[in-house]
Scaffold this motif. Structure first.
Motif, PDB file in Angstrom:
ATOM      1  N   HIS A  76       0.817  -1.213   0.000  1.00  0.00           N
ATOM      2  CA  HIS A  76       0.000   0.000   0.000  1.00  0.00           C
ATOM      3  C   HIS A  76       0.852   1.265   0.000  1.00  0.00           C
ATOM      4  CE1 HIS A  76      -3.511  -2.384   0.488  1.00  0.00           C
ATOM      5  NE2 HIS A  76      -3.414  -2.588   1.794  1.00  0.00           N
ATOM      6  N   LEU A  77       1.946   1.262   0.741  1.00  0.00           N
ATOM      7  CA  LEU A  77       2.739   2.486   0.866  1.00  0.00           C
ATOM      8  C   LEU A  77       3.311   2.929  -0.476  1.00  0.00           C
ATOM      9  CD1 LEU A  77       4.511   1.719   4.244  1.00  0.00           C
ATOM     10  CD2 LEU A  77       3.102   3.735   3.787  1.00  0.00           C
ATOM     11  N   ARG A  78       3.841   1.987  -1.239  1.00  0.00           N
ATOM     12  CA  ARG A  78       4.415   2.339  -2.539  1.00  0.00           C
ATOM     13  C   ARG A  78       3.326   2.620  -3.565  1.00  0.00           C
ATOM     14  NH1 ARG A  78       7.713  -2.354  -1.197  1.00  0.00           N
ATOM     15  NH2 ARG A  78       9.685  -1.687  -0.253  1.00  0.00           N
ATOM     16  N   GLN A  79       2.211   1.893  -3.478  1.00  0.00           N
ATOM     17  CA  GLN A  79       1.101   2.165  -4.391  1.00  0.00           C
ATOM     18  C   GLN A  79       0.496   3.543  -4.129  1.00  0.00           C
ATOM     19  OE1 GLN A  79      -0.173   0.651  -7.003  1.00  0.00           O
ATOM     20  NE2 GLN A  79       0.656  -1.426  -6.967  1.00  0.00           N
ATOM     21  N   LEU A  80       0.545   3.979  -2.875  1.00  0.00           N
ATOM     22  CA  LEU A  80       0.018   5.302  -2.551  1.00  0.00           C
ATOM     23  C   LEU A  80       0.836   6.396  -3.246  1.00  0.00           C
ATOM     24  CD1 LEU A  80      -2.022   6.984  -1.000  1.00  0.00           C
ATOM     25  CD2 LEU A  80      -0.532   6.852   1.004  1.00  0.00           C
ATOM     26  N   ILE A  81       2.129   6.175  -3.361  1.00  0.00           N
ATOM     27  CA  ILE A  81       2.980   7.122  -4.092  1.00  0.00           C
ATOM     28  C   ILE A  81       2.546   7.194  -5.547  1.00  0.00           C
ATOM     29  CG2 ILE A  81       5.332   7.574  -4.890  1.00  0.00           C
ATOM     30  CD1 ILE A  81       6.310   6.235  -2.272  1.00  0.00           C
ATOM     31  N   GLU A  82       2.199   6.035  -6.117  1.00  0.00           N
ATOM     32  CA  GLU A  82       1.735   5.989  -7.506  1.00  0.00           C
ATOM     33  C   GLU A  82       0.365   6.660  -7.638  1.00  0.00           C
ATOM     34  OE1 GLU A  82       3.642   4.962  -9.953  1.00  0.00           O
ATOM     35  OE2 GLU A  82       5.219   4.383  -8.527  1.00  0.00           O
ATOM     36  N   LEU A  83      -0.491   6.467  -6.655  1.00  0.00           N
ATOM     37  CA  LEU A  83      -1.818   7.088  -6.680  1.00  0.00           C
ATOM     38  C   LEU A  83      -1.702   8.610  -6.732  1.00  0.00           C
ATOM     39  CD1 LEU A  83      -4.963   6.489  -6.388  1.00  0.00           C
ATOM     40  CD2 LEU A  83      -4.625   7.022  -3.962  1.00  0.00           C
ATOM     41  N   LYS A  84      -0.759   9.151  -5.985  1.00  0.00           N
ATOM     42  CA  LYS A  84      -0.581  10.602  -5.952  1.00  0.00           C
ATOM     43  C   LYS A  84      -0.100  11.147  -7.300  1.00  0.00           C
ATOM     44  CE  LYS A  84       1.382  12.515  -2.449  1.00  0.00           C
ATOM     45  NZ  LYS A  84       2.387  12.794  -1.386  1.00  0.00           N
ATOM     46  N   LYS A  85       0.562  10.329  -8.094  1.00  0.00           N
ATOM     47  CA  LYS A  85       0.976  10.775  -9.421  1.00  0.00           C
ATOM     48  C   LYS A  85      -0.246  10.990 -10.312  1.00  0.00           C
ATOM     49  CE  LYS A  85       5.427   8.358  -9.219  1.00  0.00           C
ATOM     50  NZ  LYS A  85       6.246   7.239  -9.783  1.00  0.00           N
ATOM     51  N   LYS A  86      -1.273  10.175 -10.103  1.00  0.00           N
ATOM     52  CA  LYS A  86      -2.505  10.328 -10.879  1.00  0.00           C
ATOM     53  C   LYS A  86      -3.354  11.460 -10.335  1.00  0.00           C
ATOM     54  CE  LYS A  86      -6.599   7.888 -12.556  1.00  0.00           C
ATOM     55  NZ  LYS A  86      -7.343   6.599 -12.641  1.00  0.00           N
ATOM     56  N   TYR A  87      -3.301  11.654  -8.999  1.00  0.00           N
ATOM     57  CA  TYR A  87      -4.095  12.701  -8.361  1.00  0.00           C
ATOM     58  C   TYR A  87      -3.151  13.633  -7.606  1.00  0.00           C
ATOM     59  CZ  TYR A  87      -7.928   9.455  -9.303  1.00  0.00           C
ATOM     60  OH  TYR A  87      -8.836   8.617  -9.902  1.00  0.00           O
ATOM     61  N   PRO A  88      -2.453  14.493  -8.312  1.00  0.00           N
ATOM     62  CA  PRO A  88      -1.440  15.341  -7.659  1.00  0.00           C
ATOM     63  C   PRO A  88      -2.012  16.342  -6.662  1.00  0.00           C
ATOM     64  CG  PRO A  88      -1.761  15.979  -9.964  1.00  0.00           C
ATOM     65  CD  PRO A  88      -2.486  14.694  -9.768  1.00  0.00           C
ATOM     66  N   HIS A  89      -3.309  16.557  -6.677  1.00  0.00           N
ATOM     67  CA  HIS A  89      -3.924  17.461  -5.691  1.00  0.00           C
ATOM     68  C   HIS A  89      -4.002  16.828  -4.310  1.00  0.00           C
ATOM     69  CE1 HIS A  89      -7.394  14.827  -6.324  1.00  0.00           C
ATOM     70  NE2 HIS A  89      -7.847  15.286  -5.180  1.00  0.00           N
TER      71      HIS A  89
END
Length: 431
Positions: free
Chosen positions: A109-122
């Motif tokens: 989850h921790l690394r996937q969360l970093i990827e999620l933020k790339k899609k939703y930079p806000h």
């Protein structure tokens, strides 16, 4: 140039055998602009449970990020010696995401969360440390300057390593009310403030290095009685905002009587202490010096139920035989998504959604089920009362515990997160 921080100096003094001096309270935020308006509007925030919710399969890519401004990752584990670690390695760092969900080849989850933020930079993310089960070491670590500095250094390092935008402290609770009665002390009141100052000081070092401002927040009590265990006026100058837990005012730990989980106001039907409600608790923070924009209103996405409930007043604050069956291994526990889909939608002829208009608290009443089943729960109407309150007092916004309990389709009319986002961020209202 190497910057020597207060934490580094403390460690040096200890290494060479000098006696460390306890650091008095100070605030370096009197001139620092608190981050209470990052997006130009109200905040809609949620806690993500590392364990994946009740069923264990909820992932960061299931989070309705387009309807949130902030996401809190719950929880990091605080050890006895002040280390801050991933609590569940199997979920946080080792989990292989199912095909078609997330970024393949990225584990946990921790690394996937970093990827999620790339899609939703806000989306701003914060690591939440502690919680009900993991708050046992806050008190002992906060007694000394060395303990506070150690915790602060490790917390900020964890934040930095996993690219969070801030730290959320969930110490439940200083002085009194902890699950661990032998691990709390009267001096927690002052030490809580000192700990927050230590974390803020350590954050300042990274802010200069990264040219970025980091958030410092906390999940705090709604109880006006527990608020006296916090130095609120001083804390108002340290926190960017606080998440006031406007829930758990009644719950499954009381097995023989119904009651409201998240009342906003006192109610004529109450059988206990009518001073325990959202309005009085929130006003406590305003009166202590917090700016309206620093205060976030908590809302539950879960529910608690009882069976064998007396039919008087439709079961509101009535005696019960015991907890209802619920929908998990935790007896009496319900997720909002189950209530919405399985009870109200499919069995609407037995389960009726009601509202205590005094308290602005919702409940489900099923007089013919298991001798009378009564469930204190969220609803659009109870959420609307919280949305109206945020607007009335110009508070910072709302947050949810926890995101996994909402309906899975964020576009559904039953989604309470979408409902809140529409009400606070999109100025959209419903009949």
């Amino acid at each position: 140039m190497c910057k020597i921080t207060l934490g580094m100096l403390t460690v040096v003094l200890i290494v060479v055998g000098c006696k460390s001096v306890d650091v008095p309270y100070k605030s370096n935020l009197t001139e620092r602009k608190l981050q209470v308006d990052l997006t130009g509007g109200k905040k809609v925030m949620a806690y993500f449970p590392e364990w994946g919710g009740i069923e264990g399969g909820y992932t960061v890519w299931d989070v309705p990020a387009e309807h949130l401004t902030h996401l809190f990752y719950a929880f990091a584990h605080l050890t006895e010696d002040g280390q801050v670690k991933v609590d569940m390695l199997s979920k946080g760092l080792e989990m292989v995401y199912p095909e078609g969900k997330g970024v393949q080849g990225v584990k946990g989850h921790l690394r996937q969360l970093i990827e999620l933020k790339k899609k939703y930079p806000h989306l701003k993310t914060l690591i939440s440390i502690g919680g009900w089960e993991l708050s046992m070491h806050f008190s002992s670590l906060s007694v000394t300057a060395y303990g506070r500095e150690t915790l602060a250094k490790n917390a900020v390092a964890f934040m930095h390593k996993y690219q969070f935008d801030g730290i959320d402290i969930d110490w439940e609770f200083p002085v009194k009310g902890s699950k661990y009665k032998d691990k709390q002390r009267p001096e927690d009141r002052e030490n809580f403030t000192k700990l927050m100052q230590a974390i803020r000081d350590e954050m300042d070092f990274y802010e200069e290095e990264d040219d970025k401002e980091y958030l410092l927040t906390a999940a705090v009590t709604v109880s006006i009685y527990r608020q006296k265990h916090l130095e609120l006026q001083k804390l108002s100058k340290l926190f960017d905002f606080v998440n006031v837990m406007v829930y758990d005012m009644h719950g499954r730990w009381i097995k023989d009587q119904t009651g409201h989980l998240s009342p906003m106001y006192p109610t004529k039907a109450i059988a206990g202490d009518e001073n325990i409600c959202g309005d009085i608790g929130l006003q406590g923070y305003l009166n202590a010096g917090f700016k309206p924009g620093q205060i976030m209103v908590g809302a539950p996405l879960y529910a608690a139920g009882w069976q064998g409930v007396d039919v008087k007043k439709e079961g509101v604050f009535q005696k019960a035989v015991g907890l209802a069956k619920g929908t998990s291994v935790h007896k009496g526990y319900y997720e909002w998504r189950y209530i919405a889909k399985e009870l109200l939608e499919k069995q609407g002829n037995q389960y009726y959604l009601k509202m205590d208009e005094d308290a602005k608290a919702a409940y489900v009443w099923a007089p013919e089920v298991d001798g009378g089943t009564w469930i204190t729960c969220p609803s659009r109407a109870s959420y609307q009362a919280k949305i109206d309150y945020v607007k009335q007092y110009d508070l910072g916004g709302m947050f949810f515990w926890d995101v996994s309990n909402d309906v899975r389709d964020p576009e559904s009319v039953q989604s309470l997160i979408r409902f809140t986002a529409d009400g606070l961020m999109h100025s959209k209202s419903y009949k």
